[in-house]
Design an enzyme around this catalytic site. Sequence first.
Site, PDB file in Angstrom:
ATOM      1  N   GLU A 176      22.419 -59.690 -14.302  1.00 16.89           N
ATOM      2  CA  GLU A 176      23.198 -59.004 -15.336  1.00 16.89           C
ATOM      3  C   GLU A 176      24.507 -58.549 -14.718  1.00 16.89           C
ATOM      4  O   GLU A 176      24.501 -57.766 -13.754  1.00 16.89           O
ATOM      5  CB  GLU A 176      22.434 -57.802 -15.914  1.00 16.89           C
ATOM      6  CG  GLU A 176      21.252 -58.225 -16.767  1.00 16.89           C
ATOM      7  CD  GLU A 176      20.562 -57.084 -17.494  1.00 16.89           C
ATOM      8  OE1 GLU A 176      21.234 -56.083 -17.827  1.00 16.89           O
ATOM      9  OE2 GLU A 176      19.342 -57.196 -17.722  1.00 16.89           O
ATOM     10  N   GLU A 218      19.460 -61.732 -24.865  1.00 16.43           N
ATOM     11  CA  GLU A 218      18.403 -60.747 -25.125  1.00 16.43           C
ATOM     12  C   GLU A 218      18.211 -60.581 -26.629  1.00 16.43           C
ATOM     13  O   GLU A 218      19.142 -60.827 -27.418  1.00 16.43           O
ATOM     14  CB  GLU A 218      18.817 -59.406 -24.489  1.00 16.43           C
ATOM     15  CG  GLU A 218      17.788 -58.298 -24.666  1.00 16.43           C
ATOM     16  CD  GLU A 218      18.041 -57.089 -23.776  1.00 16.43           C
ATOM     17  OE1 GLU A 218      19.114 -57.012 -23.154  1.00 16.43           O
ATOM     18  OE2 GLU A 218      17.146 -56.214 -23.708  1.00 16.43           O
ATOM     19  N   TYR A 267      27.344 -53.723 -13.720  1.00 18.68           N
ATOM     20  CA  TYR A 267      28.278 -53.867 -14.831  1.00 18.68           C
ATOM     21  C   TYR A 267      29.639 -53.280 -14.463  1.00 18.68           C
ATOM     22  O   TYR A 267      29.715 -52.285 -13.735  1.00 18.68           O
ATOM     23  CB  TYR A 267      27.747 -53.141 -16.075  1.00 18.68           C
ATOM     24  CG  TYR A 267      26.631 -53.909 -16.770  1.00 18.68           C
ATOM     25  CD1 TYR A 267      26.935 -54.934 -17.660  1.00 18.68           C
ATOM     26  CD2 TYR A 267      25.286 -53.631 -16.521  1.00 18.68           C
ATOM     27  CE1 TYR A 267      25.929 -55.655 -18.296  1.00 18.68           C
ATOM     28  CE2 TYR A 267      24.274 -54.347 -17.157  1.00 18.68           C
ATOM     29  CZ  TYR A 267      24.608 -55.360 -18.042  1.00 18.68           C
ATOM     30  OH  TYR A 267      23.615 -56.081 -18.668  1.00 18.68           O
ATOM     31  N   GLN A 283      26.412 -60.665 -22.220  1.00 17.29           N
ATOM     32  CA  GLN A 283      25.386 -61.611 -22.594  1.00 17.29           C
ATOM     33  C   GLN A 283      26.050 -62.773 -23.315  1.00 17.29           C
ATOM     34  O   GLN A 283      27.206 -62.692 -23.684  1.00 17.29           O
ATOM     35  CB  GLN A 283      24.349 -60.942 -23.472  1.00 17.29           C
ATOM     36  CG  GLN A 283      23.613 -59.793 -22.776  1.00 17.29           C
ATOM     37  CD  GLN A 283      22.393 -59.321 -23.563  1.00 17.29           C
ATOM     38  OE1 GLN A 283      22.003 -59.879 -24.567  1.00 17.29           O
ATOM     39  NE2 GLN A 283      21.788 -58.229 -23.077  1.00 17.29           N
ATOM     40  N   ASN A 342      11.910 -56.080 -15.541  1.00 18.46           N
ATOM     41  CA  ASN A 342      13.370 -55.901 -15.592  1.00 18.46           C
ATOM     42  C   ASN A 342      13.681 -54.417 -15.451  1.00 18.46           C
ATOM     43  O   ASN A 342      13.046 -53.577 -16.104  1.00 18.46           O
ATOM     44  CB  ASN A 342      13.906 -56.394 -16.944  1.00 18.46           C
ATOM     45  CG  ASN A 342      15.346 -55.942 -17.175  1.00 18.46           C
ATOM     46  OD1 ASN A 342      16.265 -56.479 -16.564  1.00 18.46           O
ATOM     47  ND2 ASN A 342      15.551 -54.937 -18.027  1.00 18.46           N
ATOM     48  N   GLU A 343      14.628 -54.106 -14.621  1.00 16.26           N
ATOM     49  CA  GLU A 343      15.085 -52.713 -14.455  1.00 16.26           C
ATOM     50  C   GLU A 343      13.892 -51.753 -14.453  1.00 16.26           C
ATOM     51  O   GLU A 343      13.861 -50.773 -15.209  1.00 16.26           O
ATOM     52  CB  GLU A 343      16.122 -52.339 -15.523  1.00 16.26           C
ATOM     53  CG  GLU A 343      17.395 -53.147 -15.376  1.00 16.26           C
ATOM     54  CD  GLU A 343      18.616 -52.598 -16.127  1.00 16.26           C
ATOM     55  OE1 GLU A 343      18.479 -51.654 -16.920  1.00 16.26           O
ATOM     56  OE2 GLU A 343      19.720 -53.141 -15.888  1.00 16.26           O
TER      57      GLU A 343
HETATM   58  O1  AHR Z   1      22.425 -56.037 -21.133  1.00 22.36           O
HETATM   59  C1  AHR Z   1      22.068 -54.846 -21.787  1.00 22.36           C
HETATM   60  C2  AHR Z   1      21.045 -54.048 -21.016  1.00 22.36           C
HETATM   61  O2  AHR Z   1      21.598 -53.614 -19.813  1.00 22.36           O
HETATM   62  C3  AHR Z   1      19.803 -54.773 -20.597  1.00 22.36           C
HETATM   63  O3  AHR Z   1      18.854 -54.828 -21.590  1.00 22.36           O
HETATM   64  C4  AHR Z   1      19.325 -53.954 -19.459  1.00 22.36           C
HETATM   65  O4  AHR Z   1      18.578 -54.696 -18.527  1.00 22.36           O
HETATM   66  C5  AHR Z   1      20.582 -53.350 -18.880  1.00 22.36           C
HETATM   67  O5  AHR Z   1      20.489 -51.997 -18.693  1.00 22.36           O
END
Ligand code: AHR
Length: 499
Positions: A302, A25, A245, A351, A172-173
């Site tokens: 992600e 990103e 995450y 990432q 995205n999101e």
């Molecule tokens: O990876 C960091 C961020 O986490 C990304 O930009 C977003 O899609 C997520 O909330």
Amino acid sequence: MAKLFVNPNVKKGHINPELQGHFSEHLGRCIYEGLFVGENSDIPNVNGMRTDVVEALKEIKVPVLRWPGGCFADEYHWKDGIGPKESRKKMINTHWGGVVEDNSFGTHEFMELCRQLGCKAYVNGNVGSGTVQEMSEWVEYMTFDGVSPMADLRKANGHEEPWTVNYFGVGNENWGCGGNMRPQYYGDLYRRFQTYVRNYNHDKPIYKIACGPNADDYNWTSKLLETLFDHSAGSLLNGLSLHYYTVPNGVWQEKGSATEFDEKSWYKTLKITLKMEELIKRHGAIMDQYDPEKNIGMIIDEWGVWTDVEPGTNPGFLYQQNTMRDALVAGINLNIFNKNCDRVKMANIAQMVNVLQSVILTDGEKMVKTPTWHAFNLFKYHQDNELVESSIETRQIGLEADCMIPDLSESVSVDKDGKLHVTLTNASLTDASDIEMILAETPVKSVKGSVLTGKMNAHNTFDAPDTVGCEAFEAIKTEGNKVKFTAPACSVLHLEVEI
Ligand code: AHR
């Protein structure tokens, strides 16, 4: 002695190389400095892409790269990132540190990076602050081979041939940074936007990905799929994303340091990681209601560990160190993805460089491979293989009653030459595990292995880049269809078995 049962004759599905995908990103030092330094940099580069990083990434066989975000994707206007660099617009990166984005890395540079890496391209479009026309024109710019305003513009900017866009994310999101939408509203927007993501190259159709849920937001998955399948003429989507995450300690405000943590936090973090399996099963069950044949891929675009940033660094840059804990998180997740390869078709660690759970860290001209890089290096042998039936006996381990986890995880695949590849994690901080692998009706000719092990918070630094790394794993005994070995505490292993 833990028994690991493997039946090479029972195939369970294809392991897409994309299960080991990556995400880059416009955030902190991921793109700028981490991957792209520009042609005039003193750091050795090819067309602006730093050579050391590209070489290290090629070694782990990066199969696919997602770009430009993340949250950045929904405020990215692609036309700002094409044409002569000196006249490209500068913008504020509002999500990530409020820094100036000079757009010197744009579509042409991303495609050049994919070319150098030899990987597929996953481009994420802008729904949150973009228009249907903008998205439609981007696809035309990248993929149309003929005479059209956008194809002509691409040619005028120096790229005669169209590129292949393998994957395209429609937002995205969008439940959060991508517009704070409700699932029904996003669902309607998805229906509209995706209509104009045209397939100009019928031999290589674009795989369209709808924005799926955040972690356990099952309501998003249900309502979105209800909207997408309502009166739909055929399938409007090829993939549905999932973001999850590993937030150590389970609380965003108490994530803690990437390197300074105790044993309790170790087990808690790995327990949080293991929730990935439940998420895949439960979101998968909702997907099954609409798509029992599993034609729609779950795209976990992600995932990874999200800790506090390194002291003294910009909080908006999400720069964190990477330890054996990250290697275990990677190993556990990659085993889970393999085991669920009937539904999971791509996964992208967040990432690639210098942001969150990176495989590479850089500091100016210096570069280190993280423990996560080494875990990926052990798993790369699974790419494009067939998953085979396997199971392992485990013990519950941990220090707190509500944070117990199984000590071992594994997955096994067979490659095109008939060799088996076993990856295994041992999450115990104290106990090595004696393992007896039993192959159903299959005598073993030879086995070789590689192991990644170390103290729980061992990591590589720019001054000591080789503290953590893989070693040959030789203490393996073979007898008939049985293989005995001991997986060290806190380790990730790969075995190649000739049968
Ligand atoms: O990876 C960091 C961020 O986490 C990304 O930009 C977003 O899609 C997520 O909330």
